[in-house]
Design a protein around this motif. Sequence first.
Motif, mmCIF file in Angstrom:
data_model
loop_
_atom_site.group_PDB
_atom_site.id
_atom_site.type_symbol
_atom_site.label_atom_id
_atom_site.label_comp_id
_atom_site.label_asym_id
_atom_site.label_seq_id
_atom_site.Cartn_x
_atom_site.Cartn_y
_atom_site.Cartn_z
ATOM 1 N N HIS A 138 63.804 42.919 2.274
ATOM 2 C CA HIS A 138 62.487 42.883 3.303
ATOM 3 C C HIS A 138 63.339 42.295 4.929
ATOM 4 C CE1 HIS A 138 60.176 41.330 0.382
ATOM 5 N NE2 HIS A 138 60.856 41.189 0.302
ATOM 6 N N GLU A 139 65.047 41.727 4.955
ATOM 7 C CA GLU A 139 65.936 40.882 5.744
ATOM 8 C C GLU A 139 65.056 42.942 6.475
ATOM 9 O OE1 GLU A 139 66.633 38.603 3.462
ATOM 10 O OE2 GLU A 139 66.510 40.761 2.973
ATOM 11 N N GLY A 140 65.318 43.840 6.060
ATOM 12 C CA GLY A 140 65.832 45.961 6.408
ATOM 13 C C GLY A 140 64.283 45.138 7.922
ATOM 14 N N LEU A 141 63.504 45.411 6.917
ATOM 15 C CA LEU A 141 61.409 45.457 6.983
ATOM 16 C C LEU A 141 61.709 44.836 8.375
ATOM 17 C CD1 LEU A 141 59.497 46.672 3.840
ATOM 18 C CD2 LEU A 141 60.901 48.416 5.671
ATOM 19 N N ASP A 142 61.950 43.687 8.313
ATOM 20 C CA ASP A 142 61.658 42.655 9.434
ATOM 21 C C ASP A 142 62.181 43.017 10.516
ATOM 22 O OD1 ASP A 142 59.964 41.246 7.507
ATOM 23 O OD2 ASP A 142 62.004 39.214 7.422
ATOM 24 N N CYS A 143 63.647 43.778 10.295
ATOM 25 C CA CYS A 143 64.454 43.900 11.599
ATOM 26 C C CYS A 143 63.460 44.888 12.345
ATOM 27 C CB CYS A 143 66.001 44.608 11.375
ATOM 28 S SG CYS A 143 66.899 43.851 10.675
ATOM 29 N N LEU A 144 63.079 46.302 11.542
ATOM 30 C CA LEU A 144 62.448 47.296 11.395
ATOM 31 C C LEU A 144 60.610 46.837 12.830
ATOM 32 C CD1 LEU A 144 62.787 50.077 9.588
ATOM 33 C CD2 LEU A 144 63.878 49.574 11.468
ATOM 34 N N GLU A 145 60.354 45.628 12.410
ATOM 35 C CA GLU A 145 59.147 45.271 13.175
ATOM 36 C C GLU A 145 59.992 44.460 14.275
ATOM 37 O OE1 GLU A 145 56.143 44.709 12.391
ATOM 38 O OE2 GLU A 145 56.369 46.376 10.194
ATOM 39 N N LYS A 146 60.984 44.090 14.422
ATOM 40 C CA LYS A 146 61.230 43.217 15.437
ATOM 41 C C LYS A 146 62.146 44.226 16.410
ATOM 42 C CE LYS A 146 62.775 38.917 13.365
ATOM 43 N NZ LYS A 146 63.216 37.990 13.395
ATOM 44 N N HIS A 147 61.600 46.023 16.217
ATOM 45 C CA HIS A 147 62.263 46.878 17.131
ATOM 46 C C HIS A 147 63.737 46.951 16.943
ATOM 47 C CE1 HIS A 147 58.190 47.499 17.431
ATOM 48 N NE2 HIS A 147 57.918 46.501 18.089
ATOM 49 N N ILE A 148 64.705 46.597 16.087
ATOM 50 C CA ILE A 148 65.816 46.567 16.201
ATOM 51 C C ILE A 148 66.394 47.576 14.870
ATOM 52 C CG2 ILE A 148 66.607 44.900 14.981
ATOM 53 C CD1 ILE A 148 69.313 43.988 16.690
ATOM 54 N N ALA A 149 66.970 48.131 15.033
ATOM 55 C CA ALA A 149 67.570 49.074 13.533
ATOM 56 C C ALA A 149 68.442 48.416 12.457
ATOM 57 C CB ALA A 149 68.342 50.577 14.216
ATOM 58 N N VAL A 150 69.369 48.814 11.820
ATOM 59 C CA VAL A 150 69.795 48.467 10.964
ATOM 60 C C VAL A 150 70.966 49.317 10.163
ATOM 61 C CG1 VAL A 150 70.835 46.755 8.491
ATOM 62 C CG2 VAL A 150 68.964 46.436 10.692
ATOM 63 N N ILE A 151 72.645 48.487 10.263
ATOM 64 C CA ILE A 151 73.646 49.406 9.746
ATOM 65 C C ILE A 151 74.354 48.693 8.435
ATOM 66 C CG2 ILE A 151 75.743 51.261 9.037
ATOM 67 C CD1 ILE A 151 75.032 52.285 12.056
ATOM 68 N N ASP A 152 73.503 48.372 7.685
ATOM 69 C CA ASP A 152 74.084 47.942 6.525
ATOM 70 C C ASP A 152 75.422 48.705 4.983
ATOM 71 O OD1 ASP A 152 74.992 46.457 4.344
ATOM 72 O OD2 ASP A 152 73.168 46.116 3.749
ATOM 73 N N ALA A 153 76.668 48.108 6.004
ATOM 74 C CA ALA A 153 78.028 49.077 5.666
ATOM 75 C C ALA A 153 78.716 47.747 4.621
ATOM 76 C CB ALA A 153 79.059 48.594 6.898
ATOM 77 N N GLY A 154 77.682 46.590 3.757
ATOM 78 C CA GLY A 154 77.931 46.623 2.721
ATOM 79 C C GLY A 154 79.617 45.111 3.085
ATOM 80 N N HIS A 155 78.985 43.988 2.497
ATOM 81 C CA HIS A 155 80.456 42.620 2.598
ATOM 82 C C HIS A 155 80.977 43.411 2.768
ATOM 83 C CE1 HIS A 155 80.157 37.949 3.064
ATOM 84 N NE2 HIS A 155 81.352 38.180 2.972
ATOM 85 N N TYR A 156 81.769 43.191 1.568
ATOM 86 C CA TYR A 156 83.061 44.523 1.598
ATOM 87 C C TYR A 156 83.539 45.725 2.437
ATOM 88 C CZ TYR A 156 87.672 45.612 -1.444
ATOM 89 O OH TYR A 156 88.468 46.057 -1.971
ATOM 90 N N GLY A 157 82.182 46.317 2.915
ATOM 91 C CA GLY A 157 82.699 47.078 3.351
ATOM 92 C C GLY A 157 83.140 47.890 4.954
ATOM 93 N N LEU A 158 83.050 46.366 5.645
ATOM 94 C CA LEU A 158 83.797 45.866 7.214
ATOM 95 C C LEU A 158 84.505 44.724 6.665
ATOM 96 C CD1 LEU A 158 80.505 45.619 9.446
ATOM 97 C CD2 LEU A 158 81.646 47.579 9.172
ATOM 98 N N GLU A 159 84.883 44.141 6.055
ATOM 99 C CA GLU A 159 86.139 42.655 5.560
ATOM 100 C C GLU A 159 87.034 43.319 4.807
ATOM 101 O OE1 GLU A 159 83.467 39.338 6.357
ATOM 102 O OE2 GLU A 159 84.133 39.378 3.668
ATOM 103 N N HIS A 160 87.483 44.325 4.376
ATOM 104 C CA HIS A 160 88.284 44.356 3.122
ATOM 105 C C HIS A 160 89.420 44.887 4.381
ATOM 106 C CE1 HIS A 160 88.687 49.385 4.676
ATOM 107 N NE2 HIS A 160 87.326 48.922 3.907
ATOM 108 N N ILE A 161 89.532 45.083 5.690
ATOM 109 C CA ILE A 161 89.958 45.011 6.996
ATOM 110 C C ILE A 161 90.889 43.803 6.220
ATOM 111 C CG2 ILE A 161 88.923 47.002 8.018
ATOM 112 C CD1 ILE A 161 88.744 44.708 9.946
ATOM 113 N N PHE A 162 90.690 42.879 6.079
ATOM 114 C CA PHE A 162 91.286 41.469 6.016
ATOM 115 C C PHE A 162 92.793 41.410 4.898
ATOM 116 C CE2 PHE A 162 92.824 38.005 3.562
ATOM 117 C CZ PHE A 162 93.092 36.559 4.405
ATOM 118 N N ILE A 163 92.800 42.612 4.481
ATOM 119 C CA ILE A 163 93.846 42.709 3.248
ATOM 120 C C ILE A 163 95.273 44.014 3.516
ATOM 121 C CG2 ILE A 163 95.062 43.455 1.526
ATOM 122 C CD1 ILE A 163 92.190 43.696 0.203
ATOM 123 N N GLY A 164 95.415 44.278 5.099
ATOM 124 C CA GLY A 164 95.973 45.495 5.905
ATOM 125 C C GLY A 164 96.454 44.539 6.801
ATOM 126 N N ASP A 165 95.597 43.964 7.621
ATOM 127 C CA ASP A 165 95.993 43.143 8.265
ATOM 128 C C ASP A 165 96.460 41.602 8.353
ATOM 129 O OD1 ASP A 165 95.510 42.348 11.867
ATOM 130 O OD2 ASP A 165 94.405 40.826 10.786
#
Length: 258
Positions: free
Chosen positions: A205-232
Amino acid sequence: MKGKELYALLQKNFPNEAALSWDNVGLLCGRMDKEIQTVYLALDATAEAIDEAVEAGADLLLTHHPVIFSGIKRIEEGDYLGERLLRMIENHVTCYAMHTNYDVKRMADLVVSRMGLKNLEVLEPTVADGSEGIGYTGDFEVPMTLEACALKIKDWSQIPDVRVYGDLNQEIQRVSVCPGSAKGMEDFALAQGGQVLIGGDFGHHEGLDCLEKHIAVIDAGHYGLEHIFIGDMAEFFEKNCPDIKVCQSKIVYPFRTM
């Protein structure tokens, strides 16, 4: 290094005061005066991460997500949270978390630096002057299609897949990035001219709502963008605490797309 000395250093760079009001950060389990010789870094204090920290002889388990989010009335065996806390206490492993304070002070900066964005604007300010907050909106040097953007996110984040809502042929230049959960951030993005919102935890529903608001979405996952914490944070210890041994959890995506 004594725990209180290390925690003072962490507070200097990632103060608890920078965290959002609902968060629970800092020292969550353990003693301030414990000698810290070995640190184990993980995104989450899972049972597996705790076992690996114990096996590594770690004095401190440093995570991004707090093992304790809300009040608890019992710490006992048989309870999934109680078992984890008992395992740390019995093995003298201190637990410290840096969550939204790290997000504000560091996380989004890491992500947008990899993406090469310019003209940065804080997505959701958390201070009155708007200089700090959660996420960023910025511009690519050269426009690209939504499909190309999604593929670059996979490459930058070294993740197996992303989910895309929107026209893959749409030309994208201004993007909004919110590592972790980005649900409900689309209005901030739209107000700043964002054409795509990049983050995690989007449902159907969040994805569809964003499309209705005319903004695209790239869902990279919660873990996908945050795992860089470990190396940093490994680099942080190497630079600031070279006498402390650092062990890192492996980067393993928590689910599989078949």
